[in-house]
Design a protein around this motif. Structure first.
Motif, PDB file in Angstrom:
ATOM      1  N   GLU A 135     -45.007  24.543   3.882  1.00 17.96           N
ATOM      2  CA  GLU A 135     -44.169  25.582   3.257  1.00 17.96           C
ATOM      3  C   GLU A 135     -44.861  26.945   3.317  1.00 17.96           C
ATOM      4  N   LYS A 136     -45.966  27.031   4.047  1.00 21.10           N
ATOM      5  CA  LYS A 136     -46.753  28.256   4.123  1.00 21.10           C
ATOM      6  C   LYS A 136     -46.013  29.331   4.908  1.00 21.10           C
ATOM      7  N   GLN A 137     -46.451  30.565   4.742  1.00 28.15           N
ATOM      8  CA  GLN A 137     -45.836  31.728   5.384  1.00 28.15           C
ATOM      9  C   GLN A 137     -46.334  31.943   6.809  1.00 28.15           C
ATOM     10  N   PHE A 138     -47.304  31.159   7.257  1.00 27.02           N
ATOM     11  CA  PHE A 138     -47.880  31.375   8.576  1.00 27.02           C
ATOM     12  C   PHE A 138     -48.216  30.047   9.237  1.00 27.02           C
ATOM     13  N   MET A 139     -48.433  30.118  10.525  1.00 32.05           N
ATOM     14  CA  MET A 139     -48.930  28.976  11.283  1.00 32.05           C
ATOM     15  C   MET A 139     -49.847  29.521  12.373  1.00 32.05           C
ATOM     16  N   MET A 140     -51.011  28.913  12.507  1.00 29.59           N
ATOM     17  CA  MET A 140     -51.934  29.295  13.571  1.00 29.59           C
ATOM     18  C   MET A 140     -51.743  28.360  14.760  1.00 29.59           C
ATOM     19  N   ASN A 141     -51.999  28.900  15.929  1.00 29.84           N
ATOM     20  CA  ASN A 141     -51.969  28.127  17.162  1.00 29.84           C
ATOM     21  C   ASN A 141     -53.340  28.269  17.793  1.00 29.84           C
ATOM     22  N   PHE A 142     -53.971  27.141  18.089  1.00 28.91           N
ATOM     23  CA  PHE A 142     -55.273  27.159  18.747  1.00 28.91           C
ATOM     24  C   PHE A 142     -55.152  26.603  20.157  1.00 28.91           C
ATOM     25  N   ARG A 143     -55.812  27.259  21.085  1.00 28.74           N
ATOM     26  CA  ARG A 143     -55.916  26.772  22.454  1.00 28.74           C
ATOM     27  C   ARG A 143     -56.918  25.609  22.451  1.00 28.74           C
ATOM     28  N   VAL A 144     -56.584  24.529  23.137  1.00 23.39           N
ATOM     29  CA  VAL A 144     -57.461  23.353  23.185  1.00 23.39           C
ATOM     30  C   VAL A 144     -57.525  22.808  24.612  1.00 23.39           C
ATOM     31  N   GLU A 145     -58.513  21.972  24.837  1.00 22.92           N
ATOM     32  CA  GLU A 145     -58.610  21.214  26.076  1.00 22.92           C
ATOM     33  C   GLU A 145     -58.262  19.767  25.763  1.00 22.92           C
ATOM     34  N   ASN A 146     -57.649  19.085  26.693  1.00 23.52           N
ATOM     35  CA  ASN A 146     -57.380  17.644  26.567  1.00 23.52           C
ATOM     36  C   ASN A 146     -56.650  17.299  25.267  1.00 23.52           C
ATOM     37  N   LEU A 147     -55.468  17.846  25.091  1.00 23.05           N
ATOM     38  CA  LEU A 147     -54.701  17.666  23.855  1.00 23.05           C
ATOM     39  C   LEU A 147     -54.500  16.200  23.485  1.00 23.05           C
ATOM     40  N   VAL A 148     -54.127  15.373  24.440  1.00 24.60           N
ATOM     41  CA  VAL A 148     -53.857  13.961  24.149  1.00 24.60           C
ATOM     42  C   VAL A 148     -55.103  13.308  23.557  1.00 24.60           C
ATOM     43  N   GLU A 149     -56.241  13.500  24.201  1.00 27.00           N
ATOM     44  CA  GLU A 149     -57.497  12.917  23.721  1.00 27.00           C
ATOM     45  C   GLU A 149     -57.871  13.493  22.358  1.00 27.00           C
ATOM     46  N   LEU A 150     -57.716  14.800  22.195  1.00 31.68           N
ATOM     47  CA  LEU A 150     -58.060  15.440  20.928  1.00 31.68           C
ATOM     48  C   LEU A 150     -57.229  14.887  19.782  1.00 31.68           C
ATOM     49  N   LEU A 151     -55.925  14.721  19.974  1.00 30.93           N
ATOM     50  CA  LEU A 151     -55.085  14.185  18.898  1.00 30.93           C
ATOM     51  C   LEU A 151     -55.490  12.763  18.527  1.00 30.93           C
ATOM     52  N   GLU A 152     -55.893  11.964  19.495  1.00 29.77           N
ATOM     53  CA  GLU A 152     -56.359  10.603  19.203  1.00 29.77           C
ATOM     54  C   GLU A 152     -57.630  10.648  18.359  1.00 29.77           C
TER      55      GLU A 152
END
Length: 131
Positions: free
Chosen positions: A68-85
């Motif tokens: 419900e926050k007023q903002f959202m940050m977006n970060f650049r990442v490498e290997n998104l699939v692996e990072l989420l795991e």
């Protein structure tokens, strides 16, 4: 996992009138906005062209949900699939499924204060073709 976040991909915030706020930033800070806000172009440590997006969103947007926050940050990442795991294994809340577009892959997590964070594995070359 060597690299997680490699840069700031964007800063998104809610406002009552996105067009009016973009005009204010254009007039007073010289930011040449477009329909999305503004893309800052920069070079990473290897000299590769990269981008960071600044975008005001309509106050009623559901894009930041479940936060419900007023903002959202977006970060650049490498290997998104692996990072989420890895993040799941570490007990981090993952929101939704990975979405893939020609300009990159996206995933979302929540931090301990329920701030939604967008993780972006970019394909900057798509944007560079249009520059």
């Amino acid at each position: 996992m060597k690299n997680r976040v490699t840069g700031l991909g964007g800063f998104f915030f809610k406002t009552e009138n996105p067009d009016q706020i973009k005009e204010w930033y254009k007039t007073h800070l010289g930011i040449p906005t477009d329909q999305y806000g503004w893309t800052f172009w920069w070079h990473d440590e290897n000299g590769e062209k990269c981008s960071t997006q600044w975008s005001p969103f309509q106050q009623s947007t559901s894009y930041f949900k479940p936060s419900e926050k007023q903002f959202m940050m977006n970060f650049r990442v490498e290997n998104l699939v692996e990072l989420l795991e890895v993040l799941k294994e570490e007990g981090v809340t993952v929101v939704g499924d990975i979405e893939e577009y020609d300009y990159g892959k996206f995933g979302w997590i929540l931090d301990p204060e329920n701030n939604k964070i967008e993780l972006w594995e970019p394909n900057d070359s798509v944007f560079l073709e249009n520059k």
